[in-house]
Motif scaffolding. Structure first.
Motif, PDB file in Angstrom:
ATOM      1  N   VAL A 179     -78.008-107.510   6.008  1.00 11.63           N
ATOM      2  CA  VAL A 179     -76.945-108.091   5.191  1.00 11.63           C
ATOM      3  C   VAL A 179     -76.932-109.612   5.368  1.00 11.63           C
ATOM      4  CG1 VAL A 179     -74.441-108.239   4.895  1.00 11.63           C
ATOM      5  CG2 VAL A 179     -75.530-106.009   5.137  1.00 11.63           C
ATOM      6  N   ALA A 180     -77.070-110.058   6.614  1.00 10.50           N
ATOM      7  CA  ALA A 180     -77.086-111.499   6.874  1.00 10.50           C
ATOM      8  C   ALA A 180     -78.283-112.150   6.189  1.00 10.50           C
ATOM      9  CB  ALA A 180     -77.117-111.758   8.374  1.00 10.50           C
ATOM     10  N   ALA A 181     -79.431-111.514   6.239  1.00 15.32           N
ATOM     11  CA  ALA A 181     -80.632-112.050   5.593  1.00 15.32           C
ATOM     12  C   ALA A 181     -80.452-112.120   4.085  1.00 15.32           C
ATOM     13  CB  ALA A 181     -81.849-111.202   5.948  1.00 15.32           C
ATOM     14  N   LEU A 182     -79.873-111.092   3.483  1.00 10.02           N
ATOM     15  CA  LEU A 182     -79.626-111.091   2.040  1.00 10.02           C
ATOM     16  C   LEU A 182     -78.650-112.195   1.644  1.00 10.02           C
ATOM     17  CD1 LEU A 182     -79.476-107.279   1.217  1.00 10.02           C
ATOM     18  CD2 LEU A 182     -81.241-108.903   0.543  1.00 10.02           C
ATOM     19  N   LEU A 183     -77.604-112.382   2.434  1.00  8.31           N
ATOM     20  CA  LEU A 183     -76.651-113.453   2.150  1.00  8.31           C
ATOM     21  C   LEU A 183     -77.327-114.817   2.268  1.00  8.31           C
ATOM     22  CD1 LEU A 183     -73.418-112.182   3.926  1.00  8.31           C
ATOM     23  CD2 LEU A 183     -73.823-112.398   1.468  1.00  8.31           C
ATOM     24  N   TRP A 184     -78.166-114.989   3.274  1.00  9.02           N
ATOM     25  CA  TRP A 184     -78.867-116.250   3.463  1.00  9.02           C
ATOM     26  C   TRP A 184     -79.816-116.521   2.294  1.00  9.02           C
ATOM     27  CZ3 TRP A 184     -84.051-117.581   4.294  1.00  9.02           C
ATOM     28  CH2 TRP A 184     -84.262-118.903   4.650  1.00  9.02           C
TER      29      TRP A 184
END
Length: 108
Positions: free
Chosen positions: A5-10
């Motif tokens: 999720v963090a990677a997708l947001l980034w």
């Protein structure tokens, strides 16, 4: 899962930052530039009709130059009308663009 999720947001944030053009605000001293040209024409000993034609060409070139400068996310403010703060002054660029416009074809 949290890392995904963090990677997708980034990735979303980076994509948005790269795809949106950066807005730059600059000021120009348009009235001062026009007044200097008109004063120079008034001091000259030229034919009034020719002088009027040159002033008109200069005004048209000024309009085109400001329109050219206001592209690609750039906002051009007339310095005489705003408290510019720390916005960069692009008057020299404006004068160069006007001169180029006049050399390329006068007041067309």
């Amino acid at each position: 899962m949290l890392a995904l999720v963090a990677a997708l947001l980034w990735v979303t944030w980076v994509s948005r930052e790269l795809s949106e053009p950066r807005q730059q605000i600059v000021t120009v001293r348009l009235a001062e530039t026009i007044a200097a040209f008109v004063d120079a024409e008034a001091r000259g000993q030229q034919d009034p009709e020719a002088s009027q034609a040159r002033v008109l060409a200069f005004l048209q070139a000024s309009e085109r130059a400001v329109a050219e400068m206001g592209t690609d996310g750039r906002v051009v403010l007339v310095g005489e009308a705003v408290l510019a703060g720390d916005a960069p002054d692009a008057t020299d660029e404006l004068r160069a663009r006007i001169a180029r416009q006049l050399q390329q074809g006068g007041g067309q």
